[in-house]
Design an enzyme around this catalytic site. Structure first.
Site, PDB file in Angstrom:
ATOM      1  N   ASP A  40      50.795  40.663  66.949  1.00 33.56           N
ATOM      2  CA  ASP A  40      50.626  39.269  66.515  1.00 33.56           C
ATOM      3  C   ASP A  40      49.932  38.408  67.574  1.00 33.56           C
ATOM      4  O   ASP A  40      50.133  37.192  67.629  1.00 33.56           O
ATOM      5  CB  ASP A  40      51.982  38.630  66.159  1.00 33.56           C
ATOM      6  N   HIS A  68      46.942  40.722  60.090  1.00 35.76           N
ATOM      7  CA  HIS A  68      45.966  39.948  60.847  1.00 35.76           C
ATOM      8  C   HIS A  68      45.509  38.765  60.000  1.00 35.76           C
ATOM      9  O   HIS A  68      45.148  38.939  58.833  1.00 35.76           O
ATOM     10  CB  HIS A  68      44.752  40.808  61.221  1.00 35.76           C
ATOM     11  N   LYS A 165      53.627  63.658  57.878  1.00 33.27           N
ATOM     12  CA  LYS A 165      52.416  64.189  58.521  1.00 33.27           C
ATOM     13  C   LYS A 165      52.781  65.139  59.656  1.00 33.27           C
ATOM     14  O   LYS A 165      52.231  66.247  59.769  1.00 33.27           O
ATOM     15  CB  LYS A 165      51.575  63.025  59.049  1.00 33.27           C
TER      16      LYS A 165
END
EC number: 6.3.4.4
Length: 448
Positions: A40, A68, A165
């Site tokens: 941030d 964002h 994954k």
């Protein structure tokens, strides 16, 4: 003897004989923008600024847990998965193999932001399924029940997807665009695997597969082999290539404040592994930091101000998470974590944002060292219990007590603000290239 062995027992006198040389042997250099705190920091603003002159803008890791915000011509854009540089219609936006992608969220975000720019997605992207997000929430509930505390995830399914994954059971975009019958079998197996671990998990498999097939066809025209695409971009004609990091150094899975971190590498190495870029092609590495410090969620925060100052920073800075809507915790600038982030990333310059939030303060403190039992410790603690116990040593500066939001040049800033910036710059040993005094592009003062 095989041809393979013959070629190595009788090598050519010229080792490069028969090899096609790249058109650009040195290769284009990539600019990488990274968060230097807990996220941030305003990375999107820096990316948006640089993207106006970039040919490619790339995301290399993370997922739609990032947030964002960019303001252009008075309009505010919120991005979670797409690179902030998408606002520049001339830039091609690339989402690399290190990113995990939630397809419904992706298409919703593209539509909300008017689908500006051309998006390219890599074959090896891992896919976030709806049930990953459900599991993320279940895991948080279990942590609360068994440990009495949570990690504070965004519940966007990022951790479970990276876990799939790593355990080599996850599914990728290339699976979705390949034999759908085979994809369906793998998807069902993955669902069964999670249901065996979480008995409360229910998944409408056939409905999910129908939607995924539709999403796959929408995605197909935009998918490329990321390794070859990036190689051509690096070694072809001169191009300006920008890489937008998500999250931040102190949230890195290996180097952050574990376990209160994200599930990917948000330090500079993530740009290489997430996009298939050799380290040789990394050029400038820009770290982004606020002029104070914020953190969302749980975890140690040495310079946090649980007082009127913290509330003022939160209110003036509108410190609310773009992705979660949670209030950010606020505190003084911590130069220990900035030095630590620089050690890992090798920043070539810093963008210091939101200086204007400090305009009303009578005095401003900066954390310069940590102490345990009254003695300085020479490093950033890996042990989070130790980090919770540190005492912060501060330098105190007089506030400048004037509005900096209209400043557009270094000389427009009050002398006391300049002194504050120079102290930060000298202490971490990295030049400050930009100072932010507002939301829009025009509010970024470029120093050199």
């Amino acid at each position: 003897m095989s041809n393979y062995h013959k070629s190595y027992t009788n090598p050519p006198s010229n080792p490069t004989q028969g090899l096609k040389r790249p058109r650009n042997e040195t290769g284009n250099k990539v600019i990488v923008v990274l968060g230097a705190q807990w996220g941030d920091e305003g990375k999107g603003k820096v990316v948006d600024l640089l993207a106006t002159e970039s040919d490619l803008v790339c995301r290399c890791q993370g997922g739609n847990n990032a947030g964002h915000t960019v303001v252009v011509e008075g309009k505010e854009y919120d991005f979670h998965l797409l690179p902030s540089g998408i606002i520049n219609p001339k830039s091609i936006c690339v989402i690399g193999n290190g990113v995990v992608i939630h397809l419904p969220g992706l298409f919703e975000e593209a539509e909300n932001n008017e689908k500006k720019g051309l998006h390219l997605f890599c074959f090896y992207l891992s896919t976030v399924f709806d049930f990953h997000q459900v599991v993320d929430g279940i895991q948080e509930t279990q942590r609360q029940a068994t440990e009495g505390k949570i990690i504070g995830t965004t519940k966007k399914g990022i951790g479970p997807t990276y876990a799939s994954k790593a355990s080599r059971t996850g599914l990728r975009v290339c699976d979705l665009l390949g034999d759908f019958k085979e994809f369906s079998t793998k998807f069902k197996n993955l669902v069964e695997q999670y249901q065996s671990m979480y008995s409360s998990l229910t998944v409408d498999t056939e409905s999910q597969l129908k939607k995924l097939k539709e999403y796959g066809e929408r995605l197909r025209p935009m998918v490329r082999d990321g390794v070859y695409y990036m190689y051509e971009a690096l070694h072809g004609p001169p191009k300006k290539i920008l890489v937008e990091g998500a999250n931040a150094a102190l949230l890195d899975i290996d180097f952050g404040t574990y376990p209160f971190v994200t599930s990917s590498n948000c330090t500079v190495g993530g740009a290489c592994t997430g996009l298939g870029i050799p380290p040789l092609n990394i050029g400038e590495v820009y770290g982004v930091s606020k002029a104070y410090t914020t953190r969302v969620g749980i975890g140690a925060f040495p310079t946090e101000q649980l007082n009127v100052t913290g509330e003022l920073l939160q209110t003036r800075g509108h410190e609310v998470g773009v992705t979660t809507g949670r209030k950010r915790r606020c505190g003084w600038l911590d130069l220990v974590i900035l030095r630590y982030a620089h050690m890992i990333n090798g920043f070539t310059a810093i963008a210091l944002t939101k200086l204007d939030i400090l305009d009303v303060l009578d005095e401003i403190k900066v954390g310069v060292a940590y102490k345990i039992n009254g003695k300085r410790i020479p490093h950033f603690p890996a042990d989070m219990e130790l980090l919770h116990k540190v005492e912060v040593e501060y330098e105190t500066f007089p506030g400048w007590k004037s509005d900096t939001s209209a400043a557009r040049k270094w000389n427009n800033l009050p002398q006391k603000a300049q002194n504050y910036i120079r102290f930060v710059e000298n202490h971490i040993g990295v030049p400050i290239k930009w100072v932010g005094v507002g939301k829009s592009r025009e509010c970024m003062i470029q120093m050199f």
